[in-house]
Every structure is written in structure tokens, then in C-alpha cells.
Design an enzyme around this catalytic site. Structure first.
Site, PDB file in Angstrom:
ATOM      1  CD  GLU B  58       8.015  -9.400   6.767  1.00  0.00           C
ATOM      2  OE1 GLU B  58       7.264  -9.879   5.812  1.00  0.00           O
ATOM      3  OE2 GLU B  58       8.478  -8.250   6.754  1.00  0.00           O
ATOM      4  CG  PHE B 120       4.707   4.301   8.846  1.00  0.00           C
ATOM      5  CD1 PHE B 120       3.726   4.081   7.800  1.00  0.00           C
ATOM      6  CD2 PHE B 120       5.862   3.946   8.834  1.00  0.00           C
ATOM      7  CE1 PHE B 120       4.076   3.437   6.843  1.00  0.00           C
ATOM      8  CE2 PHE B 120       6.408   3.285   7.664  1.00  0.00           C
ATOM      9  CZ  PHE B 120       5.365   3.198   6.669  1.00  0.00           C
ATOM     10  CD  GLN B 121       6.399  -0.194   8.070  1.00  0.00           C
ATOM     11  OE1 GLN B 121       7.209  -0.125   8.957  1.00  0.00           O
ATOM     12  NE2 GLN B 121       6.244  -0.955   7.056  1.00  0.00           N
ATOM     13  CE  LYS B 170      13.945   3.865  14.941  1.00  0.00           C
ATOM     14  NZ  LYS B 170      13.799   4.737  13.886  1.00  0.00           N
ATOM     15  CG  MET B 477      -6.763 -33.351   1.216  1.00  0.00           C
ATOM     16  SD  MET B 477      -6.704 -35.205   0.828  1.00  0.00           S
ATOM     17  CE  MET B 477      -5.210 -35.548   1.625  1.00  0.00           C
TER      18      MET B 477
END
Lengths: 166, 578
Positions: B58, B120-121, B170, B477
Site C-alpha cells: 500500500e 478484525f483489521q 463497509k 548520505m
């Protein structure tokens, strides 16, 4: 190094939506400003709310914080009224444990500060003090010579005088 | 198979897709998951022309949307699921927020009755992202979707652009939609445009009229506003030199005689010297970032300082200015053009040209393959007519120095956030947005490994992106800082365990790997890469391991303390943060 602290009172006019308080508070916390008092309530039109924020911190950062609050999508205006001619008031409720023998003494103080007793029992009373913060401070200072059980203050609310918008 | 849906039987997700179409969305960069399934389903059932680009992580989706937005000027769109899907985008959202990039992020969320109950999630994405978005929404009612989409795109793209997040439970995306697909916006507190104060413009014009050593500092804001032509005209009218920030590269062509290139920590010596010696500095759409000003209290102390910015909160933030004008850069500069005339700056420009001759950007030719030389050759071969994205680190600064940018929106880099792993996915987004341009991404071996899983994404779409890995087997760097300021004590910078990037590329279907080891082969390999257009290609360039980026202004030091070359004496640890 000592950082100069100063106190300010901001009036913030916001859309009455979830999360708006968190967004405003975040601007202050990220820059290390401590919010000392905060009053949020619906404005004249219920779609909007009015926040009055009392705070202290390094005045250098304040100009930018005011602008950052002002640019939040849900904020209509954010105005610093610290130096303005504005009416500032707050309300305090003080519960004092006091029996019959000292009741008169307490009531004298209540009368002097134009406070009200809003609850009274055999052993206690609740006093409501309203006015400028300094007056409320002075009243609380006096009443502390009795047995103060609880103290609740609303924090400042503010309105600009005359034609000035708040 | 697609089925046609009418308004009467749409669900929230289908209404969402219709609204995205109405906003002109071409691509959605995303990865599915449980609570986003209704939205992914609607991409099929609506028969939409919007293309879903399936990513492998993602974070990549967010950087792709970012690269697309920077390359095209249109908001990029991200679609991910709840919980970890959403939190994986946060680095990308923060990157876009720091660099004022328009983006709309759609995140799935658990059903509304379960919010706040550790479902969940489930994650409090609204709360987690609040400090890094321009605005955000948690939707509760499917019928609010059209208004919120409209507001989200409007907020993302106007004023000072930024990312806007829509958290979509949802049951909202799958709930019945009975609302209006084109309702009015309701944003009483949002006023991105304001009238330009003509008196401020006149004051600035007067100051410019009194200056004999002016410098114009052009930033990303000038680019976003489309003010390039106006800024160039202003510079030519005044006969004033222009330096740019990293993100301002290309506001005026870096081949223009009045261009000084980039200023700041690793900017050109002549840009920094001009800023040190100027009697007036005028920023157009830069925010006086700490990597530009070095030590704030000493920055242009004796010069007249002017700030033009669309964001009022930037004025007097980093440095105090004498004059400011809040407004869209293009509108302000076009108005300013009516009030200015040519200044007697010939002597000033001659002095700067002296610095240009004396302190050009340079690098040693002895030793191994030099990253700078590869970039130098790439510039000479392409004349700058490419879109470049970079990752973050030494290679980024060399790319900024040696790849001159001649058009706006052609140099795409994570400036404010300094996000490693940005370059490659940003190139994918840029290539989708600019299919007819040649897109190069300049990355280091460290950053590339953070997001190289998106090679699959580029292969599926057969994107002919050229990935140039300037491989020094170090986090270069940081190694440079350790060498210069920490007695060369290397700590956590040695990237043993790198794969063979060319072989890795060859293992992806449609991708091709090249290996570059000798400077004599630079042109040949770059040419082959340019000719390979069946998919992405990766050039693994095995570079000199301990090369450093110069000029350099140690963090937190004034511009006067610029190091043109490797210092002979030990340096104190920098006081600035990074």
C-alpha cells in the site's frame, strides 16, 4: 534559558463536526502550547460551534498557531482577543463543608462577591460564582479559608464589545 | 461480466465510483482487503472506465498516486482496505502532505457498529492520519458519499494542495444509496482563494525597484500555481537571477542564463553565494525550509526579505520578512509584473557569473565509476527532456545537481519528508500520467529495496520506466555524515546482502536488467535502456563507494559556511537536525 510565557484567550468559530476539537487541539499540542481552559458549545446556529481557548506559552509561536488553526478546513475564524476590549466571564461552583455555626460567615463572602448559593444542606453548601476570572480567583481565595470539598470552573467565555465580531 | 446499475438500486460503493468518474479520475492505485471488497466490486459492476492499478504494497500505492499527481497536476487516488492496509499508506500520505501534493485516499473501515471495538483489521485511521492530512472524513451514511467526494477533490486540489482521506465503513459502502449524485458542497470554513492586496504588491515592487542585487527564490508553490512563465518573465523583466528549491526545479529552465540552479545544503555554490550577498531575496512559493536557510537567524540578515505564498501560515514561520503577499503565485506575479521594470543588475550578474566560473559543479574523474558522471551523461543524452523521479539520499542530490530540469513538473522528489522508497513507485504513477514521456527514476541501493516489489506492478502494465540504481552498497548520505562529522565511524550504513539488481529485474516477466561497471560504458548502457520499451528496466550501476556530495552546508550552519570540497580539517558535529 527561560522562555517567556504569556497568556492568551482565543475565540474559534468552527463547523460543528466530529473531529474538529481534535484537529484544533493538535495544532496546540504539536507546538508545545498548553491549553489551560477550553469551552466548546453550539453557536447561535447549531451547525457551528464556538470554542474559547485560554492558553499559555511562548508568544513567538502564537501568530503562526493562530494562522494554522485558521486554515483548518472546519474553522471559520480564529481570533486572539488578549488585547481587545472583550467581555470575559467564567463561572465556578464551589462545594464547602460548613455547619450552622459558620454559615453566616460564608454567606457574607457570598454576598460580597455577588455569588449565589445553589444548594444547601445541614453540613454543606454549593456556591455559584460568576464574573471576570480575576473576581472568581479572588472569591476562591477567600472561600478557601473554609473547608472546600470540590471546585469546578467552566473556563473563560468571551465576547468582543460593541460592533467588533468575536 | 459487468451489469448496468441504475440510481435506484445503487449501493454506496457504486455511487462512489460514479462520483470518482465525475471528478475525471483515470486511475486508482490500490490493494484490496475485507472491508474494501464492496468498493473493488463496484469497479466491476459499474463498468467504469477508471483503471485499477493493483500494487504489491500500500505504501507503493500512495507514492504512485503522488507521482501521478506531481507529473500531471491532477489529484492522485488511492484505494486500500482497513487496518494495516490503511496504516501502510501513512508514510505516503505524510510525504504528499509535506510537499503539498493533491491526493484522495479511500480507506475501507469495519462496519459502523463495530468501530472502536477492536474489530478484525480495525484501526482508527481517521485519528492516525489526522496530523498528516489536509482534511479527512469518516463516513456514516452512504448518501453523504457524493458531497464528500466533491469536497475531498476540491480541498485536495485548491489553495495549498494536500491529501484528503475518506474512511469508508463497509456498511456504508455496501448500504443502499438513495441520495443526490451531485449535491452542493458544504465547506463554510474553507476559503482557499483570497483577493490579492494591491498595496502589498506595490510595496514589493518598490522594494524591487530599490534593489541592485536581487535574487528570486522559486519553490514548489510557483510550480503548483502554474506560475513558471510568469516567474521567468519577472526574472527577465527585472534582469534578476533565479534560484530554486529542490521541488522548484524546472520553474524556470535550468538552462536559462538567469538560472542559478538549486540552493541550500547541497545547492550550487553560485546560488548560495548569490543568496549570501544579495540585497533582496524574494521567495515565490517556497517555505524557507531548514535545508535552504541553514541557520535561520543569519539567513539574508541584511537583505530585504519578501515572501509570496498561498498559505498565510508560512509567512514569518521560519524567517521574519519585511514584505509579504498572500495569494496564488501566478496571480501575484502577474500582478507584480505590471509594476516592475528592468533594474541595473549587470554588475551583480557579472559577479555571480564569476562565481559560476570559479565554482562550477564538478567531480573527480579518477577512481571508480562516478554517479555524477552517469547523471551528467544522461542529461547530455536527453537534454533534460525526460521526467525524473528520485529517491532520497546522495543520488537525489547528485540528480538535482547534474540533471538540469527544463520544464515544470519534470523533477519529482520527496523534498520535505525525505521518504526513502519514494522514487520508483512515484515513477510508476508519473508514467501512467505521462504515457508519452520517457520516465527515469534515480534511486540508491538502499531506498530501491524498500519498494522494489512494485517491479511487478510496472511489468503488468508494461511501463517502460528506466530505473537507474546508483549502487554504492552504502546508505551513502549517512555514511558521508559519519565520515565528515563522526570520525568516519560507520554505524548501520553497510548494505552487505544486496541482490544483483540486474538479475533481479530479469526474473520479473517483461523487465530487463543491465549492469554498468565502467565509465566507458555509460553511454552505451544508457542508450540500451532507452531503447528497451517492453517493460521496466533496471540499470545496476556499481559506483564508487565513498564518493561524497559537495557543495555542502553542514546542517544548522549559515550559508557562509558552505564547503566547496572535502574539508581537510575535522568538522564539528552539526547543530541542525538533518
Amino acid at each position: 534559558m527561560t522562555i517567556q510565557q504569556s497568556t492568551h484567550t482565543l475565540s474559534v468559530h468552527v463547523a460543528n463536526r466530529p473531529g474538529v476539537l481534535a484537529r484544533v487541539a493538535q495544532v496546540f499540542s504539536r507546538r508545545g502550547f498548553n491549553i489551560e481552559s477550553l469551552v466548546v458549545s453550539p453557536a447561535m446556529d447549531g451547525k457551528f460551534s464556538r470554542m474559547t481557548i485560554g492558553l499559555s506559552g511562548n508568544p513567538d509561536g502564537l501568530e503562526q498557531i493562530i494562522k494554522q488553526v485558521g486554515k483548518l478546513v472546519d474553522v471559520l475564524t480564529c481570533v486572539d482577543h488578549s488585547d481587545d476590549s472583550a467581555v470575559v466571564r467564567e463561572l465556578a461552583l464551589v462545594k464547602v463543608r460548613v455547619g450552622v455555626e459558620k454559615r453566616t460567615e460564608v454567606l457574607q463572602i457570598v454576598e460580597h462577591f455577588s455569588c449565589k448559593t445553589v444548594d444547601m444542606t445541614e453540613t454543606s453548601m454549593i456556591i455559584m460564582a460568576t464574573g471576570a476570572s480575576e473576581k472568581v480567583d479572588a472569591f476562591v481565595g477567600m472561600i478557601r479559608s473554609f473547608e472546600v470539598v470540590e471546585l469546578v470552573r467552566t473556563g473563560k467565555v468571551l465576547m468582543a464589545r460593541g460592533d467588533q465580531p468575536t | 461480466m459487468t451489469t448496468t446499475v441504475s440510481n435506484s438500486q445503487m449501493d454506496g460503493a457504486q455511487a462512489l465510483v460514479k462520483c470518482l468518474e465525475a471528478q475525471g479520475v483515470e486511475y486508482i492505485f490500490g490493494l484490496s482487503g475485507g472491508s474494501a471488497i464492496p468498493i473493488f466490486d463496484a469497479l466491476v459492476t459499474t463498468g467504469t472506465s477508471i483503471q485499477l492499478i493493483l500494487v504489491r504494497h500500500e505504501q507503493g500505492a500512495a507514492h504512485m498516486a503522488d507521482g501521478y499527481a506531481r507529473a500531471t497536476g491532477k489529484p492522485g487516488v488511492v484505494l486500500v482496505t482497513s487496518g494495516p492496509g490503511a496504516t501502510n499508506t501513512i508514510t505516503g500520505i505524510m510525504t504528499a502532505h509535506m510537499d503539498s501534493v493533491p491526493m484522495v485516499v479511500l480507506t475501507g473501515q469495519t462496519i459502523t457498529p463495530m468501530i472502536g471495538k477492536d474489530a478484525f483489521q480495525e484501526a482508527d485511521v481517521f485519528g492516525l492520519t489526522m496530523p498528516v492530512v489536509k482534511h479527512s472524513y469518516l463516513l456514516k451514511d452512504p448518501n453523504d458519499i457524493p458531497r464528500v467526494v466533491k469536497e475531498a477533490f476540491h480541498i485536495a486540489a485548491t489553495g495549498r494542495p494536500g491529501p484528503v482521506l475518506m474512511d469508508l465503513p463497509k456498511d456504508v459502502s455496501s448500504g443502499a444509496f438513495k441520495g443526490d449524485l451531485n449535491p452542493p458542497m458544504n465547506l463554510p470554513g474553507y476559503r482557499p482563494e483570497r483577493d490579492i492586496n494591491i498595496n502589498e504588491i506595490k510595496t514589493i515592487a518598490d522594494a524591487l525597484g530599490r534593489s541592485v542585487r536581487p535574487v528570486i527564490l522559486a519553490g514548489h508553490g510557483a510550480m503548483i500555481a502554474g506560475a513558471s512563465a510568469a516567474v521567468q518573465q519577472l526574472a527577465e523583466t527585472l534582469n534578476a537571477p533565479v534560484t530554486t528549491t529542490l521541488l522548484g526545479k524546472g520553474v524556470i529552465p535550468e538552462t536559462h542564463p538567469l538560472s542559478l540552479g538549486m540552493l541550500g545544503m547541497h545547492g550550487t555554490a553560485y546560488a548560495n553565494k548569490a543568496v549570501v550577498e544579495c540585497d533582496l531575496i524574494m521567495s515565490i512559493g517556497s517555505r524557507f525550509d531548514d535545508r535552504i536557510i541553514g541557520q535561520a537567524s543569519k539567513f539574508c540578515r541584511d537583505a530585504v526579505r519578501i515572501h509570496i505564498d498561498v498559505d498565510e501560515a508560512e509567512i514569518n514561520k521560519m524567517i521574519h520578512v519585511h514584505h509579504a503577499c498572500v495569494g496564488d503565485a501566478k496571480a501575484v506575479v502577474e500582478e507584480l509584473l505590471k509594476h516592475v521594470s528592468r533594474q541595473d543588475t549587470d554588475e551583480w550578474l557579472r559577479r555571480i557569473d564569476g562565481y559560476r566560473q570559479k565554482y562550477p559543479l564538478r567531480y573527480g574523474r579518477q577512481g571508480g565509476l562516478k554517479a555524477q558522471q552517469i547523471l551528467d551523461e544522461l542529461y547530455k543524452m536527453t537534454k533534460g527532456n525526460i521526467v525524473v523521479t528520485t529517491d532520497v539520499g546522495q543520488h537525489q542530490m547528485w540528480a538535482a545537481q547534474f540533471l538540469r530540469t527544463v520544464r515544470p513538473n519534470d523533477f519529482i522528489s520527496s523534498g520535505g519528508a525525505g521518504t526513502m522508497g519514494f522514487g520508483f513507485p512515484a515513477a510508476i504513477g508519473a508514467q501512467f500520467g505521462r504515457p508519452n514521456d520517457q520516465v527515469w527514476t534515480i534511486v540508491g541501493d538502499g531506498g530501491f529495496q524498500m519498494t522494489l516489489c512494485e517491479l511487478a506492478t510496472a511489468c503488468v502494465a508494461k511501463l517502460p520506466i528506466k530505473v537507474l540504481v546508483l549502487n554504492n552498497h552504502y546508505l551513502g548520505m549517512v555514511r558521508q555524515w559519519q565520515e565528515l562529522f563522526y570520525d568516519d565511524r560507520k554505524s548501520g550504513v553497510d548494505l552487505i546482502g544486496n541482490p544483483d539488481f540486474a538479475k533481479l529485474a530479469d526474473s520479473y516477466p517483461g523487465a530487463k536488467g543491465f549492469t554498468l561497471k565502467r565509465s566507458a560504458d555509460i553511454r552505451k548502457i544508457l542508450q540500451r535502456a532507452m531503447e528497451y520499451n517492453d517493460g521496466p528496466c533496471v540499470i545496476n550501476a556499481e559506483c564508487e563507494k565513498t564518493e561524497n556530495v559537495f557543495p555542502m552546508i553542514p546542517a544548522g550552519r549559515p550559508l557562509e559556511d558552505m564547503l566547496i570540497d572535502r574539508p581537510r580539517t575535522k568538522l564539528e558535529k552539526p547543530t541542525g537536525s538533518t
